[in-house]
Design an enzyme around this catalytic site. Structure first.
Site, short mmCIF file in Angstrom:
data_model
loop_
_atom_site.label_atom_id
_atom_site.label_comp_id
_atom_site.label_asym_id
_atom_site.label_seq_id
_atom_site.Cartn_x
_atom_site.Cartn_y
_atom_site.Cartn_z
N HIS A 1 0.84 -1.20 0.00
CA HIS A 1 0.00 0.00 0.00
C HIS A 1 0.88 1.24 0.00
O HIS A 1 1.74 1.40 0.86
CB HIS A 1 -0.91 0.02 1.23
CG HIS A 1 -1.94 -1.05 1.20
ND1 HIS A 1 -2.72 -1.40 2.26
CD2 HIS A 1 -2.32 -1.87 0.19
CE1 HIS A 1 -3.53 -2.37 1.92
NE2 HIS A 1 -3.31 -2.68 0.67
N GLN B 1 -4.98 -6.62 -1.41
CA GLN B 1 -5.38 -7.17 -2.71
C GLN B 1 -6.80 -6.67 -3.06
O GLN B 1 -7.19 -5.62 -2.58
CB GLN B 1 -5.31 -8.71 -2.73
CG GLN B 1 -3.87 -9.24 -2.75
CD GLN B 1 -3.37 -9.63 -1.38
OE1 GLN B 1 -4.10 -10.10 -0.54
NE2 GLN B 1 -2.10 -9.42 -1.14
P1 GDP Z 1 -3.30 -0.23 -3.01
O1 GDP Z 1 -2.51 -1.48 -2.83
O2 GDP Z 1 -4.73 -0.49 -3.35
O3 GDP Z 1 -3.13 0.72 -1.87
O4 GDP Z 1 -2.74 0.49 -4.29
P2 GDP Z 1 -1.20 0.83 -4.63
O5 GDP Z 1 -0.59 1.56 -3.51
O6 GDP Z 1 -0.50 -0.37 -5.11
O7 GDP Z 1 -1.39 1.72 -5.92
C1 GDP Z 1 -1.94 2.94 -5.88
C2 GDP Z 1 -0.94 3.91 -6.46
O8 GDP Z 1 -1.65 4.99 -6.99
C3 GDP Z 1 -0.01 4.51 -5.43
O9 GDP Z 1 1.21 4.83 -6.03
C4 GDP Z 1 -0.75 5.77 -4.99
O10 GDP Z 1 0.13 6.77 -4.51
C5 GDP Z 1 -1.36 6.19 -6.30
N1 GDP Z 1 -2.65 6.87 -6.19
C6 GDP Z 1 -3.67 6.65 -5.31
N2 GDP Z 1 -4.72 7.43 -5.63
C7 GDP Z 1 -4.37 8.12 -6.73
C8 GDP Z 1 -5.05 9.06 -7.57
O11 GDP Z 1 -6.20 9.40 -7.37
N3 GDP Z 1 -4.35 9.53 -8.65
C9 GDP Z 1 -3.08 9.17 -8.94
N4 GDP Z 1 -2.51 9.69 -10.02
N5 GDP Z 1 -2.42 8.29 -8.17
C10 GDP Z 1 -3.05 7.76 -7.10
#
Ligand code: GDP
Length: 425
Positions: free
Chosen positions: A42, A225
């Site tokens: 995350h 996940q």
């Molecule tokens: P998670 O495992 O569901 O928390 O998702 P990840 O962390 O693997 O992937 C989400 C990625 O997208 C991260 O790098 C976040 O910083 C980024 N992120 C989250 N929300 C947004 C958004 O609204 N816009 C953009 N451009 N990036 C985002």
């Protein structure tokens, strides 16, 4: 309804749960991870500083929040200790605010070896695992030859049990690759050290959470996940080995089902998946590449490029149904800026039939053709939008169309990775 909340991914993971959980944490007292292991990654960005959390709940970035690694998590002691050290080095306060369930199952080196050997020997049926031993750890839990954290801390018992378990594991390893790979003395000594290092964090989290709720604390359950990777409801066998939907909360956090609370489903404005498995709306050409680059779609844990595609409302409706999602948070809407048109898959075509439900048969899912509704895109950069009315009308219309397609209200729209890049609808 309970005042708790469960935050779950409605796609194949990487929906941006970390950011939404971080955002919501303010309103809660306790954050609990209930499944998955160090394969989860995350990402939370605070003030330009990036934190990637694997086993530690995202709530740790807030002061005075109790964070719990629940009994349903596959717990990897050295990776946990490393993560704690890294967070402390980045200035995050970790003292009595992080607890680990004494019932969580422990990941061992043989789990990682078996994970990789199974994947390599399985040329016709690769799952695309991260090779971190999570699947084999859960296998052992079900096969009743795993170790709970409490057993790891019971030095005499641990050494005794490790003898017969390791003998069995070395037999399996040698069957798969022809040699005995692991030394009893090394694992026993290494894990004895880990046991002492994790001991201060370990507690009976079932009792702890019951006491917290009794005193009126609000709990946020953090899914890892996504629901389409759920062991029961995902695209089997291309799934994770745990209950990644809200159905996993009671069993994995150790709370009664009535305490799951509101279910907030997280969905990206498009969809991605990592590893193998069917993906009806996948964009393999230039468009897919563009989404990957604009969205930074590379694994937080492995750096693997994610497969990208148009939003799949059939899949998300299925996920929303099994979760009983009460509302949705939509992330990464900003990534779609600059597209001439944007598409939502509302049904599948399969053998001259129209499917509006997500099929259980994954082979069949590989053969479906998506049926799209097409919407005009928008050129404007939207990262500075803070109200729904700040969005270009096309972006607003796209959000409303998504709500209709998945039969959920969108409560939060994320328009960038920073904490404040958010619209509350
Ligand atoms: P998670 O495992 O569901 O928390 O998702 P990840 O962390 O693997 O992937 C989400 C990625 O997208 C991260 O790098 C976040 O910083 C980024 N992120 C989250 N929300 C947004 C958004 O609204 N816009 C953009 N451009 N990036 C985002």
């Amino acid at each position: 309804m309970s005042s708790n909340m469960s935050v779950v991914g409605l796609q194949w993971g990487d929906e941006g749960k970390g950011k939404i959980i971080d955002l919501c944490t303010e309103e809660f007292d306790v954050v609990v991870r209930y499944q998955g292991g160090s394969n989860a990654g995350h990402t939370v960005v605070v003030g330009g500083k990036k934190f990637v959390l694997h086993l530690v709940p995202s709530g740790i970035l807030h002061e005075r929040k109790l964070c719990v690694v629940g009994n349903g998590v596959a717990f990897d002691p050295p990776l946990f200790l490393q993560e704690v050290e890294d967070l402390r080095r980045q200035g995050v306060a970790i003292e009595g605010n992080l607890k680990v369930s004494d019932r969580a199952h422990v990941v061992f080196p043989y789990h990682k070896i078996l994970d990789q050997l199974n994947e390599n020997n399985n040329s016709n049926n690769k799952i695309g695992t991260t090779g971190r031993g999570i699947g084999p750890c859960y296998t052992d839990k079900m096969a009743r030859c795993g170790f709970r954290v409490a057993e790891l801390l019971d030095t005499r018992h641990f050494r005794e049990k490790l003898k017969w378990v390791l003998e069995k594991k070395n037999q399996q390893i040698s069957m798969l690759c022809g040699k005995d790979r692991l030394s009893y003395d090394e694992i026993a000594a290494g894990y004895a050290e880990y046991a002492e290092a994790v001991r201060p964090f370990v507690t009976d989290t079932v009792t702890l959470l019951a006491q917290e709720m009794k005193r009126g604390a609000r709990i946020l359950f953090e899914g890892a996940q996504g629901s389409l990777l759920d062991v029961d409801f995902g695209t089997y066998p291309f799934i994770s080995s745990s209950s990644a939907s809200a159905c996993g909360v009671p069993a994995g956090a150790g709370v009664p089902p009535r305490d799951v609370g509101k279910v907030l489903g997280i969905m990206k404005a498009y969809i991605t998946r990592v590893g193998e498995g069917p993906f009806p709306t996948e964009l393999t050409g230039e468009m897919g590449q563009q989404l990957r680059e604009n969205g930074g779609e590379f694994g937080a844990t492995t750096g693997r490029p994610r497969r990208c595609g148009w939003f799949d409302a059939v899949a998300v409706r299925h996920a929303a149904t099994i979760n009983g999602a009460d509302a949705a948070a939509l992330t990464k809407l900003d990534v779609l800026s600059g597209q001439k048109e944007v598409k939502i898959c509302t049904a599948y075509q399969c053998n001259n039939k129209t499917l509006t439900h997500f099929p259980a048969n994954t082979v069949m899912l590989s053969d479906v053709e998506p049926i799209y509704e097409v919407f005009p895109g928008w050129d404007e950069e939207i990262r500075n939008a803070r109200k729904f009315s700040d969005l270009p009308s096309e972006a607003g219309a796209y959000v409303r169309a998504l709500e209709d397609a998945v039969e959920l209200d969108v409560e939060i729209i994320s328009v960038g990775s920073e904490r404040d890049e958010i619209i509350r609808v």
